[in-house]
Design a protein around this motif. Structure first.
Motif, PDB file in Angstrom:
ATOM      1  N   GLY A   1       0.821  -1.208   0.000  1.00 35.88           N
ATOM      2  CA  GLY A   1       0.000   0.000   0.000  1.00 35.88           C
ATOM      3  C   GLY A   1       0.856   1.260   0.000  1.00 35.88           C
ATOM      4  O   GLY A   1       1.935   1.286   0.595  1.00 35.88           O
ATOM      5  N   ASN A   2       0.358   2.285  -0.678  1.00 38.04           N
ATOM      6  CA  ASN A   2       1.075   3.562  -0.779  1.00 38.04           C
ATOM      7  C   ASN A   2       0.410   4.591   0.133  1.00 38.04           C
ATOM      8  O   ASN A   2      -0.693   5.058  -0.156  1.00 38.04           O
ATOM      9  CB  ASN A   2       1.064   4.042  -2.223  1.00 38.04           C
ATOM     10  N   PRO A   3       1.041   4.951   1.254  1.00 39.41           N
ATOM     11  CA  PRO A   3       0.445   5.942   2.160  1.00 39.41           C
ATOM     12  C   PRO A   3       0.167   7.256   1.435  1.00 39.41           C
ATOM     13  O   PRO A   3       0.891   7.637   0.504  1.00 39.41           O
ATOM     14  CB  PRO A   3       1.529   6.130   3.229  1.00 39.41           C
ATOM     15  N   GLU A   4      -0.874   7.939   1.862  1.00 38.39           N
ATOM     16  CA  GLU A   4      -1.291   9.182   1.221  1.00 38.39           C
ATOM     17  C   GLU A   4      -0.217  10.259   1.285  1.00 38.39           C
ATOM     18  O   GLU A   4      -0.104  11.104   0.393  1.00 38.39           O
ATOM     19  CB  GLU A   4      -2.581   9.696   1.876  1.00 38.39           C
ATOM     20  N   ASN A   5       0.583  10.238   2.362  1.00 39.26           N
ATOM     21  CA  ASN A   5       1.587  11.288   2.545  1.00 39.26           C
ATOM     22  C   ASN A   5       2.944  10.934   1.941  1.00 39.26           C
ATOM     23  O   ASN A   5       3.940  11.624   2.190  1.00 39.26           O
ATOM     24  CB  ASN A   5       1.762  11.605   4.032  1.00 39.26           C
ATOM     25  N   VAL A   6       3.018   9.853   1.148  1.00 40.10           N
ATOM     26  CA  VAL A   6       4.270   9.458   0.491  1.00 40.10           C
ATOM     27  C   VAL A   6       4.072   9.496  -1.020  1.00 40.10           C
ATOM     28  O   VAL A   6       3.271   8.748  -1.577  1.00 40.10           O
ATOM     29  CB  VAL A   6       4.726   8.053   0.929  1.00 40.10           C
ATOM     30  N   ILE A   7       4.799  10.393  -1.674  1.00 43.91           N
ATOM     31  CA  ILE A   7       4.742  10.520  -3.133  1.00 43.91           C
ATOM     32  C   ILE A   7       5.976   9.841  -3.716  1.00 43.91           C
ATOM     33  O   ILE A   7       7.107  10.149  -3.319  1.00 43.91           O
ATOM     34  CB  ILE A   7       4.701  11.998  -3.549  1.00 43.91           C
ATOM     35  N   ILE A   8       5.778   8.932  -4.640  1.00 39.87           N
ATOM     36  CA  ILE A   8       6.879   8.155  -5.201  1.00 39.87           C
ATOM     37  C   ILE A   8       7.070   8.519  -6.666  1.00 39.87           C
ATOM     38  O   ILE A   8       6.130   8.470  -7.461  1.00 39.87           O
ATOM     39  CB  ILE A   8       6.623   6.638  -5.065  1.00 39.87           C
ATOM     40  N   LYS A   9       8.300   8.902  -7.021  1.00 45.82           N
ATOM     41  CA  LYS A   9       8.620   9.268  -8.393  1.00 45.82           C
ATOM     42  C   LYS A   9       9.919   8.590  -8.821  1.00 45.82           C
ATOM     43  O   LYS A   9      10.798   8.341  -7.987  1.00 45.82           O
ATOM     44  CB  LYS A   9       8.783  10.793  -8.525  1.00 45.82           C
ATOM     45  N   PRO A  10      10.082   8.324 -10.124  1.00 50.18           N
ATOM     46  CA  PRO A  10      11.328   7.713 -10.593  1.00 50.18           C
ATOM     47  C   PRO A  10      12.470   8.709 -10.677  1.00 50.18           C
ATOM     48  O   PRO A  10      13.641   8.356 -10.477  1.00 50.18           O
ATOM     49  CB  PRO A  10      10.967   7.184 -11.983  1.00 50.18           C
ATOM     50  N   PHE A  11      12.154   9.963 -10.978  1.00 47.50           N
ATOM     51  CA  PHE A  11      13.185  10.972 -11.212  1.00 47.50           C
ATOM     52  C   PHE A  11      12.559  12.355 -11.103  1.00 47.50           C
ATOM     53  O   PHE A  11      11.357  12.517 -11.327  1.00 47.50           O
ATOM     54  CB  PHE A  11      13.790  10.780 -12.621  1.00 47.50           C
ATOM     55  N   ILE A  12      13.362  13.352 -10.744  1.00 47.68           N
ATOM     56  CA  ILE A  12      12.886  14.739 -10.709  1.00 47.68           C
ATOM     57  C   ILE A  12      13.736  15.554 -11.674  1.00 47.68           C
ATOM     58  O   ILE A  12      14.957  15.658 -11.507  1.00 47.68           O
ATOM     59  CB  ILE A  12      12.980  15.336  -9.286  1.00 47.68           C
ATOM     60  N   HIS A  13      13.093  16.125 -12.682  1.00 49.11           N
ATOM     61  CA  HIS A  13      13.824  16.888 -13.689  1.00 49.11           C
ATOM     62  C   HIS A  13      14.081  18.335 -13.254  1.00 49.11           C
ATOM     63  O   HIS A  13      15.029  18.956 -13.741  1.00 49.11           O
ATOM     64  CB  HIS A  13      13.061  16.871 -15.016  1.00 49.11           C
ATOM     65  N   ASN A  14      13.259  18.866 -12.366  1.00 53.77           N
ATOM     66  CA  ASN A  14      13.431  20.248 -11.915  1.00 53.77           C
ATOM     67  C   ASN A  14      13.912  20.272 -10.463  1.00 53.77           C
ATOM     68  O   ASN A  14      13.340  20.951  -9.599  1.00 53.77           O
ATOM     69  CB  ASN A  14      12.121  21.029 -12.054  1.00 53.77           C
ATOM     70  N   MET A  15      14.991  19.533 -10.195  1.00 56.39           N
ATOM     71  CA  MET A  15      15.476  19.367  -8.822  1.00 56.39           C
ATOM     72  C   MET A  15      15.771  20.694  -8.108  1.00 56.39           C
ATOM     73  O   MET A  15      15.384  20.857  -6.946  1.00 56.39           O
ATOM     74  CB  MET A  15      16.707  18.474  -8.808  1.00 56.39           C
ATOM     75  N   PRO A  16      16.443  21.683  -8.723  1.00 57.18           N
ATOM     76  CA  PRO A  16      16.687  22.943  -8.010  1.00 57.18           C
ATOM     77  C   PRO A  16      15.400  23.594  -7.505  1.00 57.18           C
ATOM     78  O   PRO A  16      15.339  24.097  -6.376  1.00 57.18           O
ATOM     79  CB  PRO A  16      17.380  23.813  -9.062  1.00 57.18           C
ATOM     80  N   GLU A  17      14.358  23.584  -8.335  1.00 53.70           N
ATOM     81  CA  GLU A  17      13.072  24.181  -7.973  1.00 53.70           C
ATOM     82  C   GLU A  17      12.409  23.410  -6.833  1.00 53.70           C
ATOM     83  O   GLU A  17      11.898  24.002  -5.879  1.00 53.70           O
ATOM     84  CB  GLU A  17      12.160  24.185  -9.203  1.00 53.70           C
ATOM     85  N   VAL A  18      12.435  22.082  -6.905  1.00 57.87           N
ATOM     86  CA  VAL A  18      11.828  21.249  -5.863  1.00 57.87           C
ATOM     87  C   VAL A  18      12.587  21.401  -4.546  1.00 57.87           C
ATOM     88  O   VAL A  18      11.982  21.536  -3.474  1.00 57.87           O
ATOM     89  CB  VAL A  18      11.791  19.771  -6.299  1.00 57.87           C
ATOM     90  N   LEU A  19      13.913  21.404  -4.608  1.00 55.71           N
ATOM     91  CA  LEU A  19      14.720  21.545  -3.395  1.00 55.71           C
ATOM     92  C   LEU A  19      14.375  22.815  -2.622  1.00 55.71           C
ATOM     93  O   LEU A  19      14.384  22.824  -1.385  1.00 55.71           O
ATOM     94  CB  LEU A  19      16.209  21.564  -3.751  1.00 55.71           C
ATOM     95  N   ALA A  20      14.071  23.881  -3.333  1.00 52.58           N
ATOM     96  CA  ALA A  20      13.777  25.160  -2.688  1.00 52.58           C
ATOM     97  C   ALA A  20      12.538  25.089  -1.793  1.00 52.58           C
ATOM     98  O   ALA A  20      12.348  25.935  -0.915  1.00 52.58           O
ATOM     99  CB  ALA A  20      13.593  26.242  -3.744  1.00 52.58           C
ATOM    100  N   GLY A  21      11.692  24.072  -1.983  1.00 53.19           N
ATOM    101  CA  GLY A  21      10.485  23.937  -1.169  1.00 53.19           C
ATOM    102  C   GLY A  21      10.548  22.801  -0.160  1.00 53.19           C
ATOM    103  O   GLY A  21       9.524  22.440   0.427  1.00 53.19           O
ATOM    104  N   ILE A  22      11.739  22.226   0.062  1.00 53.36           N
ATOM    105  CA  ILE A  22      11.897  21.058   0.939  1.00 53.36           C
ATOM    106  C   ILE A  22      12.464  21.466   2.299  1.00 53.36           C
ATOM    107  O   ILE A  22      13.296  22.367   2.404  1.00 53.36           O
ATOM    108  CB  ILE A  22      12.826  20.030   0.257  1.00 53.36           C
ATOM    109  N   ASP A  23      12.019  20.787   3.356  1.00 55.78           N
ATOM    110  CA  ASP A  23      12.484  21.086   4.719  1.00 55.78           C
ATOM    111  C   ASP A  23      13.668  20.217   5.150  1.00 55.78           C
ATOM    112  O   ASP A  23      14.493  20.652   5.956  1.00 55.78           O
ATOM    113  CB  ASP A  23      11.329  20.872   5.706  1.00 55.78           C
TER     114      ASP A  23
END
Length: 366
Positions: free
Chosen positions: A239-261
């Motif tokens: 089962g995939n918990p609602e609060n866990v998002i699973i992706k194979p790869f992130i193409h816009n890593m700099p942008e995503v990192l800016a919103g991570i804690d």
């Protein structure tokens, strides 16, 4: 101005080179580049996408054990020098910049034989064989860690940081969160093992999915392309918990990192440059399979200053990983202290520093 750039093998050598090229393009209207790499390296795919002229030479690295293959490598190096001299004579660069990988060896050495000013850039806290060799021939050596200075001649060595750090500054963290499917008002942890993923990290996360589902934070879990399908099948069973998002790869890593804690990752030089530039706390699980164990030394350069927590792969389990995440994300004081520690180590203007260093040696040569 005409600039020859060489760096290859892994993204850790190529992304800083591309970041530097983009910074120079902002500053110089009349600039031409030639990128010299290998046909089989990742650079042969990434560089042409950026519309940068690309030429290749054939070169391999030395084996650390006595081997007849090393004799072949010496012959390839000599041919690589001849080929590099030909390419450099045709292009006539004002300066040559090497960002690491075997391919830099013949290219920067050829530049020194031709009297062309050169700079090498070392991303890790412990340099590789190629940059140690080239340090005798390059005009300047740019490093990203204070710890790396001891391996090079002091009069040539300058702390510039990693140009990749400059590209994450000013990114829109809100847009990054939304693009990854993350909620805005819930703490977020990013877990990834590099572009190809890391099996030990994947195993620890898979064994912890159920428990992660009950946590007051959300998880963006990047498996790596080669592992994604296998992991999706296993996730379907538990089962995939609602609060866990699973992706194979992130193409816009700099942008995503800016919103991570908080980030859980390997300790590659490019990743650490991005984290310190943004002031993001991290749990670092260095790869034990790299030359000179340099990832652990990279990680300690952060953990010793309170910017990260070090978790060795031999100690990695699902419960240990969650324990580390909980201790940081549920303690606002600790989180703030780690953010401050990371920011103090960051060099957000790294690309500008390296660009200035390059221009200074060109002026001296002229």
């Amino acid at each position: 101005m005409r600039i020859a750039v060489s760096g290859g093998g892994t993204g850790g050598h190529i992304y800083p080179a591309l970041a530097l090229i983009r910074e120079i393009q902002k500053k110089e209207q009349d600039v031409e580049f030639l990128y010299i790499g290998t046909e089989k390296g990742l650079e042969s795919k990434l560089v042409p996408i950026e519309n940068i002229p690309f030429k290749s030479i054939h070169i391999t690295g030395f084996k650390r054990k006595l081997s007849f293959e090393n004799v072949k490598t010496v012959l390839r190096f000599l041919k690589g020098v001849r080929d590099s001299k030909r390419l450099l004579k045709e292009f006539k660069p004002d300066v040559v910049i090497g960002t690491g990988g075997y391919v830099c060896g013949p290219v920067v050495y050829a530049a020194s034989r031709l009297g062309i000013p050169s700079v090498i850039h070392e991303q890790n806290s412990v340099p590789g064989l190629t940059n140690k060799f080239l340090s005798r021939y390059a005009d300047r050596i740019a490093v990203c860690f204070e710890e790396a200075k001891e391996f090079f001649p002091a009069e040539k060595t300058v702390l510039t940081g990693n140009p990749r750090a400059s590209e994450v500054i000013g990114q829109d963290g809100i847009r990054g969160r939304l693009s990854a499917g993350l909620k805005m008002k819930m703490p977020a942890v990013l877990i990834f093992g590099g572009s190809r993923g890391a099996k030990p990290i994947n195993e620890a996360v898979l064994k912890s999915l159920t428990e992660l589902g009950s946590k007051p934070y959300q998880v963006l879990y990047v498996t790596g392309d080669v592992h994604y399908e296998e992991i999706r099948k296993e996730v379907e069973l538990v089962g995939n918990p609602e609060n866990v998002i699973i992706k194979p790869f992130i193409h816009n890593m700099p942008e995503v990192l800016a919103g991570i804690d908080l980030v859980v990752a390997r300790a590659g030089a490019t990743t650490l440059a991005e984290l310190t530039s943004l002031g993001i706390p991290s749990i670092l699980i260095p790869s034990p399979y790299v030359t000179n164990n340099h990832q652990e030394k990279n990680a300690r350069a952060l953990s010793d200053y309170g910017a990260a927590e070090l978790l060795l792969e031999k100690d990695l389990t699902g419960p240990r990983l969650i324990e580390h995440i909980d201790q940081i994300l549920t303690d606002s004081l600790k989180l703030a202290e780690m953010k401050n520690g990371a920011r103090q180590l960051g060099i957000p203007d790294a690309a500008k520093r390296l660009y200035k260093l390059m221009k200074d040696i060109v002026k001296v040569a002229r």
